[in-house]
Write a protein that holds these residues in place. Structure first.
Motif, short mmCIF file in Angstrom:
data_model
loop_
_atom_site.label_atom_id
_atom_site.label_comp_id
_atom_site.label_asym_id
_atom_site.label_seq_id
_atom_site.Cartn_x
_atom_site.Cartn_y
_atom_site.Cartn_z
N LYS A 109 26.15 1.18 -8.30
CA LYS A 109 26.28 0.88 -6.87
C LYS A 109 25.67 1.97 -5.99
O LYS A 109 24.95 1.68 -5.03
N LEU A 110 25.92 3.22 -6.30
CA LEU A 110 25.41 4.32 -5.49
C LEU A 110 23.88 4.35 -5.52
O LEU A 110 23.23 4.49 -4.47
N LEU A 111 23.32 4.20 -6.70
CA LEU A 111 21.86 4.20 -6.82
C LEU A 111 21.25 3.00 -6.10
O LEU A 111 20.24 3.12 -5.43
N ARG A 112 21.89 1.84 -6.23
CA ARG A 112 21.38 0.64 -5.57
C ARG A 112 21.41 0.80 -4.05
O ARG A 112 20.46 0.45 -3.36
N ASP A 113 22.52 1.36 -3.52
CA ASP A 113 22.62 1.55 -2.07
C ASP A 113 21.55 2.50 -1.55
O ASP A 113 20.93 2.25 -0.52
N ARG A 114 21.32 3.56 -2.28
CA ARG A 114 20.29 4.53 -1.84
C ARG A 114 18.89 3.93 -1.95
O ARG A 114 18.06 4.17 -1.08
N LEU A 115 18.66 3.20 -3.01
CA LEU A 115 17.35 2.57 -3.19
C LEU A 115 17.10 1.53 -2.10
O LEU A 115 16.01 1.49 -1.52
N VAL A 116 18.10 0.74 -1.79
CA VAL A 116 17.94 -0.28 -0.74
C VAL A 116 17.72 0.37 0.62
O VAL A 116 16.89 -0.08 1.40
N SER A 117 18.45 1.45 0.90
CA SER A 117 18.24 2.12 2.19
C SER A 117 16.86 2.76 2.27
O SER A 117 16.21 2.72 3.32
N PHE A 118 16.37 3.30 1.17
CA PHE A 118 15.02 3.88 1.15
C PHE A 118 13.95 2.81 1.34
O PHE A 118 13.02 2.97 2.12
N VAL A 119 14.11 1.70 0.63
CA VAL A 119 13.14 0.61 0.76
C VAL A 119 13.19 0.02 2.16
O VAL A 119 12.16 -0.34 2.73
N SER A 120 14.38 -0.06 2.75
CA SER A 120 14.50 -0.58 4.12
C SER A 120 13.76 0.31 5.12
O SER A 120 13.19 -0.19 6.09
N LEU A 121 13.77 1.61 4.88
CA LEU A 121 13.01 2.51 5.75
C LEU A 121 11.51 2.30 5.61
O LEU A 121 10.75 2.46 6.56
N ILE A 122 11.09 1.97 4.42
CA ILE A 122 9.66 1.77 4.17
C ILE A 122 9.18 0.41 4.67
O ILE A 122 8.00 0.24 4.99
N LEU A 123 10.08 -0.55 4.78
CA LEU A 123 9.67 -1.91 5.14
C LEU A 123 9.02 -2.03 6.51
O LEU A 123 8.06 -2.77 6.67
N GLN A 124 9.53 -1.31 7.48
CA GLN A 124 8.96 -1.44 8.82
C GLN A 124 7.51 -0.95 8.89
O GLN A 124 6.66 -1.67 9.41
N PRO A 125 7.18 0.25 8.37
CA PRO A 125 5.76 0.63 8.39
C PRO A 125 4.89 -0.24 7.48
O PRO A 125 3.70 -0.39 7.73
N ALA A 126 5.49 -0.82 6.45
CA ALA A 126 4.72 -1.65 5.53
C ALA A 126 4.46 -3.04 6.08
O ALA A 126 3.78 -3.84 5.42
N LEU A 127 4.96 -3.33 7.25
CA LEU A 127 4.74 -4.64 7.86
C LEU A 127 3.26 -4.89 8.17
O LEU A 127 2.85 -6.03 8.36
N PHE A 128 2.44 -3.83 8.17
CA PHE A 128 1.02 -3.99 8.46
C PHE A 128 0.37 -4.96 7.48
O PHE A 128 -0.68 -5.55 7.78
N ILE A 129 0.96 -5.16 6.32
CA ILE A 129 0.33 -5.99 5.31
C ILE A 129 0.29 -7.46 5.72
O ILE A 129 -0.64 -8.18 5.35
N VAL A 130 1.24 -7.91 6.52
CA VAL A 130 1.27 -9.32 6.91
C VAL A 130 0.10 -9.67 7.82
O VAL A 130 -0.64 -10.63 7.52
N PRO A 131 -0.16 -8.94 8.93
CA PRO A 131 -1.34 -9.29 9.72
C PRO A 131 -2.66 -9.01 8.99
O PRO A 131 -3.64 -9.73 9.18
N PHE A 132 -2.65 -7.99 8.12
CA PHE A 132 -3.85 -7.69 7.34
C PHE A 132 -4.19 -8.85 6.42
O PHE A 132 -5.34 -9.30 6.36
N ALA A 133 -3.18 -9.36 5.72
CA ALA A 133 -3.41 -10.51 4.83
C ALA A 133 -3.77 -11.75 5.63
O ALA A 133 -4.62 -12.55 5.21
N GLY A 134 -3.16 -11.92 6.80
CA GLY A 134 -3.51 -13.05 7.66
C GLY A 134 -4.95 -12.99 8.12
O GLY A 134 -5.67 -14.01 8.13
N PHE A 135 -5.40 -11.79 8.49
CA PHE A 135 -6.80 -11.63 8.89
C PHE A 135 -7.73 -11.93 7.73
O PHE A 135 -8.78 -12.56 7.91
N GLN A 136 -7.35 -11.51 6.54
CA GLN A 136 -8.18 -11.79 5.37
C GLN A 136 -8.25 -13.28 5.09
O GLN A 136 -9.30 -13.80 4.68
N LEU A 137 -7.13 -13.98 5.30
CA LEU A 137 -7.14 -15.44 5.11
C LEU A 137 -8.06 -16.12 6.12
O LEU A 137 -8.79 -17.05 5.77
#
Length: 129
Positions: A28-56
């Motif tokens: 549980k402790l490792l999962r909570d920390r991993l999820v919180s770390f990934v959640s922090l990365i998700l917002q800057p990684a949102l660039f992939i959605v418009p990038f992929a849309g432009f490529q489409l």
């Protein structure tokens, strides 16, 4: 052009690895920390959605303006090159869709884990009363 697809393929591979890491059964402790770390990365990684849309959109535009090579006017090498470009376009569409789908699934998994954690805290508070 190849650099864009290389970057997109690396991002899809990284997203797949993160999705696997987040869904693995862990303490549980490792999962909570991993999820919180990934959640922090998700917002800057949102660039992939418009990038992929432009490529489409780029793939669609190139497909609409591609010279057709059908019939007797084309040589065998021109026909092979035409078919190869069609296959590459199809592969790239799958890559763009996979990037968007993996981002969405990682986002939903993290949101689900956070909601589960908050519900566990509420349950713990009610039990302590």
């Amino acid at each position: 052009m190849a650099l864009q697809w290389l970057v997109l393929s690396y991002v899809v591979a990284a997203e797949a690895a993160v999705a696997i890491l987040v869904t693995l059964p862990t303490p549980k402790l490792l999962r909570d920390r991993l999820v919180s770390f990934v959640s922090l990365i998700l917002q800057p990684a949102l660039f992939i959605v418009p990038f992929a849309g432009f490529q489409l959109v780029d793939i669609y535009w190139k497909n609409e303006h591609r010279l057709m090579c059908k019939g007797d006017v084309c040589t065998a090498s021109e026909r092979d090159r035409y078919e190869k470009s069609i296959y590459k376009s199809q592969r790239n569409v799958v890559l763009c869709v996979a990037a968007c789908f993996l981002y969405w699934s990682i986002y939903r998994i993290c949101k689900y884990q956070k909601d589960l954690k908050s519900l566990e805290e509420v349950e713990k508070r009610y039990k302590s009363k």
